[in-house]
Write an enzyme that holds these catalytic residues in place. Structure first.
Site, short mmCIF file in Angstrom:
data_model
loop_
_atom_site.label_atom_id
_atom_site.label_comp_id
_atom_site.label_asym_id
_atom_site.label_seq_id
_atom_site.Cartn_x
_atom_site.Cartn_y
_atom_site.Cartn_z
N TRP A 74 0.83 -1.21 0.00
CA TRP A 74 0.00 0.00 0.00
C TRP A 74 0.86 1.25 0.00
O TRP A 74 0.61 2.20 -0.75
CB TRP A 74 -0.91 -0.03 1.22
CG TRP A 74 -1.99 1.01 1.24
CD1 TRP A 74 -2.52 1.67 0.17
CD2 TRP A 74 -2.68 1.49 2.39
NE1 TRP A 74 -3.50 2.54 0.59
CE2 TRP A 74 -3.62 2.45 1.94
CE3 TRP A 74 -2.59 1.21 3.75
CZ2 TRP A 74 -4.47 3.12 2.81
CZ3 TRP A 74 -3.44 1.88 4.62
CH2 TRP A 74 -4.37 2.82 4.15
N HIS A 129 13.36 -3.89 2.97
CA HIS A 129 12.98 -4.55 4.22
C HIS A 129 14.20 -4.69 5.13
O HIS A 129 14.10 -5.24 6.23
CB HIS A 129 12.43 -5.95 3.96
CG HIS A 129 11.06 -5.99 3.37
ND1 HIS A 129 10.03 -5.19 3.81
CD2 HIS A 129 10.53 -6.75 2.37
CE1 HIS A 129 8.93 -5.45 3.12
NE2 HIS A 129 9.21 -6.39 2.24
N ARG A 151 2.89 -1.77 11.78
CA ARG A 151 1.54 -2.29 11.97
C ARG A 151 1.47 -3.10 13.26
O ARG A 151 2.49 -3.60 13.74
CB ARG A 151 1.18 -3.18 10.77
CG ARG A 151 -0.24 -3.68 10.71
CD ARG A 151 -0.41 -4.61 9.51
NE ARG A 151 -1.80 -5.00 9.33
CZ ARG A 151 -2.21 -5.91 8.47
NH1 ARG A 151 -1.32 -6.54 7.71
NH2 ARG A 151 -3.49 -6.22 8.37
N SER A 159 -0.56 -12.35 9.05
CA SER A 159 -0.31 -12.13 7.63
C SER A 159 0.95 -12.86 7.17
O SER A 159 0.98 -13.47 6.09
CB SER A 159 -0.17 -10.62 7.36
OG SER A 159 -0.03 -10.36 5.99
N TYR A 217 0.18 1.99 10.11
CA TYR A 217 -0.76 1.42 9.14
C TYR A 217 -2.21 1.70 9.53
O TYR A 217 -3.02 2.15 8.70
CB TYR A 217 -0.51 -0.09 9.05
CG TYR A 217 -1.45 -0.86 8.17
CD1 TYR A 217 -1.21 -0.97 6.79
CD2 TYR A 217 -2.57 -1.51 8.69
CE1 TYR A 217 -2.07 -1.70 5.98
CE2 TYR A 217 -3.43 -2.23 7.89
CZ TYR A 217 -3.17 -2.33 6.54
OH TYR A 217 -4.01 -3.05 5.73
N LYS A 286 -6.30 -9.60 2.96
CA LYS A 286 -7.50 -9.02 3.58
C LYS A 286 -7.38 -7.52 3.84
O LYS A 286 -8.33 -6.78 3.71
CB LYS A 286 -7.82 -9.73 4.89
CG LYS A 286 -8.46 -11.10 4.74
CD LYS A 286 -8.92 -11.61 6.10
CE LYS A 286 -9.65 -12.94 5.97
NZ LYS A 286 -10.14 -13.42 7.29
N ALA A 287 -6.19 -7.09 4.29
CA ALA A 287 -5.97 -5.68 4.66
C ALA A 287 -6.94 -5.22 5.74
O ALA A 287 -7.38 -4.08 5.75
CB ALA A 287 -6.07 -4.78 3.43
#
Length: 320
Positions: A74, A129, A151, A159, A217, A286-287
Site C-alpha cells: 500500500w 525490508h 503495523r 499475515s 498502518y 485481507k488488509a
C-alpha cells in the site's frame, strides 16, 4: 555493477556457515540464516551484501522502509501515485497494469533496475525490508529521507503466517499456526526479530526526525487524507491548493485502495519473481485490522502483549 558467478558462489559458501534455522512451521521448506543480527533467506542476505557493497545513494533519494507484511504494498502504491501524478492519473497509472512492487524496486532485490533508473535520471522512491543497521552507508551519510510504515504485531504475525504457507504451497492443516507464532515470538522470522527491526528505525527517527517519517498502518487506514498529505509533503511532492480542490488526493487514495488494487487483473492472476515464484494475489489477502483475533489463543495474546511491553514500554512507541 555486475556480480560474477564466482562472487555469488563465494557468498553462498559464506552464508552456509552462518547460524541457520529450518522453519518447522513450514515443514522444513524454508531455511533462514542469521547475518548481522537479522534472519533472512539466502537471497535476502545475498541482496543485502550486494547493496552494502555497491549501492550508491543520491542526496534526493527516498526510501520506503518496512518489516514485511506491515503495509508495504500500500505504501509503495501511494508513494508511486504521488510522485508520478503529473504524468499519470487514476485512468493511466502504471499501477493499473503493474503490481506496486514492480513500480518501486527493493534495493536488496532489484539493484540492477535501480542503477538503470539512476543512469536514466528516472526518479522513483526505492524500498527495503533491510534493518536500519544493515542499510548501505551512503543512505545514512547523505541523510536520505526514509518513510517507515509499521503495523500491529499480531496482524503482522497472522499475515506472515499465511504468506509463508501460501508460497510454500502448504494447506492449513499442514501448517499449524501455533508453530508459526512460536518462531515469530522467539525472534525467528524473515528480516527479524520484528522488534529489533521496528526499534532500529524508531530510535533513528527520534534522533533524526527530519529524515525519517513514521507512519502507522492503522492510522493511515483511519485517516488516509491527512496521512497521504503528510507523506507527499515529506518526500518532497506536496499537493497544491488547486490539487486539493480538484480532488487529486481522493483520486490517489481511491486508485491505491485495497478494493481497487486487489481487483485488478494483474494482481489477481500475475506472478512476481523471487526466491520462490509468488502469485501477486498473495500480496492482497485481507488488509483488515484485528484479523489476529481469529487465530490467537488467550495465552498467545498474553505472551505477545507481555513481550511487546518489555521491548517497547520505555520507547514511546505504541503498537496497539
Amino acid at each position: 555493477m555486475e556480480t560474477t558467478k564466482t562472487q555469488f558462489e563465494s557468498m553462498a559458501e559464506m552464508i552456509k556457515k552462518l547460524p541457520q534455522h529450518t522453519c518447522s512451521s513450514l515443514k522444513g521448506r524454508i531455511t533462514l540464516y542469521k547475518y548481522q543480527d537479522f534472519w533472512g533467506l539466502q537471497n535476502n542476505i545475498e541482496g543485502a551484501i550486494l547493496a552494502q557493497q555497491s549501492f550508491k545513494a543520491r542526496p534526493d533519494d527516498v526510501f520506503l522502509c518496512s518489516y514485511p507484511k506491515s503495509g508495504t504494498t500500500w505504501l509503495k502504491a501511494l508513494a508511486y501515485a504521488i510522485v508520478t501524478r503529473e504524468k499519470f492519473d487514476e485512468f493511466t497509472s502504471p499501477l493499473l497494469t503493474n503490481i506496486p512492487h514492480n513500480c518501486i524496486p527493493y534495493i536488496e532485490k532489484d539493484l540492477k533496475k535501480i542503477v538503470e533508473n539512476q543512469n536514466n535520471s528516472c526518479f522513483t522512491p526505492m524500498a527495503t525490508h533491510m534493518p536500519y543497521h544493515v542499510l548501505p552507508k551512503s543512505i545514512l551519510a547523505l541523510n536520505c529521507k526514509m518513510v517507515y510504515i509499521y503495523r500491529n504485531i499480531k496482524d503482522v504475525i497472522v499475515s506472515f503466517y499465511h504468506f509463508g504457507r501460501e508460497i510454500t504451497k502448504l494447506p492449513l492443516e499442514d501448517a499449524p499456526f501455533e508453530e508459526a507464532f512460536d518462531e515469530f515470538y522467539h525472534g525467528i522470522s524473515q528480516f527479524g526479530p520484528y522488534w529489533d527491526h521496528l526499534l532500529g528505525y524508531w530510535k533513528a527517527s527520534l534522533e533524526r526526525p527530519e529524515v525519517i517519517l513514521f507512519l502507522k498502518y492503522e492510522d493511515v487506514k483511519k485517516d488516509p487524507t491527512s496521512n497521504v498529505k503528510r507523506l507527499a509533503e515529506f518526500i518532497g511532492y506536496p499537493f497544491t491548493f488547486e490539487e486539493e480542490k480538484e480532488g487529486v488526493i481522493e483520486s490517489i487514495i481511491k486508485l491505491c485502495s485495497f478494493e481497487n488494487l486487489s481487483n485488478l487483473e494483474v494482481n489477481k492472476s500475475g506472478n512476481s519473481k523471487g526466491f520462490l515464484p509468488i502469485e501477486n494475489r498473495l500480496y492482497f489477502r485481507k488488509a483488515k485490522d484485528g484479523d489476529w483475533k481469529n487465530y490467537f489463543t488467550d495465552e498467545m495474546t498474553e505472551k505477545i502483549d507481555k513481550l511487546i511491553d518489555e521491548k517497547l514500554s520505555a520507547t514511546g512507541l505504541v503498537l496497539k
